[in-house]
Design an enzyme around this catalytic site. Structure first.
Site, PDB file in Angstrom:
ATOM      1  N   ALA A 158     -19.165   4.229  -1.889  1.00 37.64           N
ATOM      2  CA  ALA A 158     -17.973   5.920  -2.203  1.00 37.64           C
ATOM      3  C   ALA A 158     -18.290   5.014  -3.569  1.00 37.64           C
ATOM      4  O   ALA A 158     -17.714   5.833  -4.579  1.00 37.64           O
ATOM      5  CB  ALA A 158     -17.331   5.875  -1.110  1.00 37.64           C
ATOM      6  N   TYR A 159     -17.356   3.668  -3.500  1.00 37.70           N
ATOM      7  CA  TYR A 159     -16.934   2.602  -4.648  1.00 37.70           C
ATOM      8  C   TYR A 159     -17.995   2.362  -5.307  1.00 37.70           C
ATOM      9  O   TYR A 159     -17.615   2.834  -7.018  1.00 37.70           O
ATOM     10  CB  TYR A 159     -16.342   1.609  -4.065  1.00 37.70           C
ATOM     11  CG  TYR A 159     -16.052   0.065  -4.631  1.00 37.70           C
ATOM     12  CD1 TYR A 159     -14.591   1.024  -5.387  1.00 37.70           C
ATOM     13  CD2 TYR A 159     -16.097  -1.071  -4.842  1.00 37.70           C
ATOM     14  CE1 TYR A 159     -14.249   0.296  -6.433  1.00 37.70           C
ATOM     15  CE2 TYR A 159     -15.720  -1.862  -6.131  1.00 37.70           C
ATOM     16  CZ  TYR A 159     -14.517  -1.669  -6.643  1.00 37.70           C
ATOM     17  OH  TYR A 159     -14.289  -2.504  -7.166  1.00 37.70           O
TER      18      TYR A 159
END
Length: 294
Positions: A158-159
């Site tokens: 996600a990051y």
């Protein structure tokens, strides 16, 4: 003959830094104020600004600035535009961000939206809002991303997705703004021990715990150990927030800056890895790391 890479003296010129309450943003705000810039340090809470101001020189002004809130950004622009006057802004350092860490199968949709909203949409909002002041000051944009904008590793998908997006945004902006002579520079820190690591671990554990029990069982062995290994990497890293701050300073003052600056061996290494190695080879390396974390 002039040296095209020679620094331009800060001489009280105004810069804005988002996400300056702690970690890398705080280090950048303090460093830039020490060397002569007038820093408008974006913080989310007034009390954070008070602590930052107490630790800084007289050339630092805290400004409440939440990049996920359009009204907050508009208010910050108005607060800065008056004192900046016709001189405008010399720089905008986009540092605000969060890091969501969890197996992608377990990342709640609202958490993924917050990741993208903060690290991508919020950065674009800040850029759009401050561009008139940057044009007035013949300024530049410095986007702080990560070595994970080069290679996406397991459990930080996600990051990494947000950092890849910010890298793409930076490339497009650099090309769009080149005719206006507004440089766009990327600074990619590697592993640096900041309060972000504790927040990452807490968010990741909550995300995993919210998943159905059979899904939790699939990751309960590897995910906590992998995160512990990453935290150990940050704790043993020789790269410090002050190292990042010095590179941000260089990106701001060098007359002809590079398009990207890596900070730390891991950040530089990930860029080389992404350029030179095929995907399957990178997969084998990262799969080996996950396997060793069991």
């Amino acid at each position: 003959m002039s040296n095209s890479s020679a620094p331009t003296p800060p001489a009280g010129r105004a810069v804005v830094i988002t996400g300056a309450s702690s970690g890398l943003g705080k280090a950048c705000a303090l460093q830039l104020s020490r060397v002569g810039f007038h820093v408008y340090a974006g913080v989310r809470r007034p009390e954070d600004g008070e602590r930052l101001h107490a630790a800084a020189t007289g050339r630092l002004t805290p400004v409440v600035l939440d990049v996920t809130d359009e009204e907050s950004v508009r208010n910050a622009v108005r607060a800065i535009a008056g004192p900046a006057g016709t001189a405008g802004l010399y720089g905008l350092v986009n540092n605000a961000g969060i890091a969501v860490t969890a197996p992608l199968e377990c990342v709640p949709h609202d958490l993924m939206r917050r990741q993208i909203e903060t690290n991508v949409i919020g950065q674009l909002l800040a850029i759009q809002s401050f561009l008139p002041l940057l044009r007035a000051g013949v300024g530049r944009i410095v986007n702080v991303t990560s070595g994970l904008g080069n290679v996406a590793i397991p459990y930080l998908g996600a990051y990494a997705a947000a950092q890849f997006a910010k890298e793409a945004l930076s490339d497009a902006l650099r090309r769009e703004l080149a005719p206006q002579r507004i440089p766009v520079v990327v600074v990619q820190p590697g592993a640096v021990l900041t309060p972000l690591w504790g927040k990452m671990s807490d968010e990741g554990n909550r995300a995993l715990e919210s998943a159905p029990a059979p899904v939790q069982d699939l990751y309960n062995g590897t995910f906590p150990r992998f995160m512990k290994a990453n935290e150990t990497s940050a704790r043993t890293s020789r790269t410090t927030p002050d190292d990042v701050a010095r590179v941000v300073f260089r990106a701001l003052v060098t007359k002809r800056p590079r398009t990207r600056y890596g900070v730390g061996r891991d950040a530089v290494g990930s860029r080389v890895l992404a350029r030179l190695m095929p995907d399957r080879a990178i997969d084998r390396i990262l799969n080996g790391i996950v396997t060793s974390a069991r």
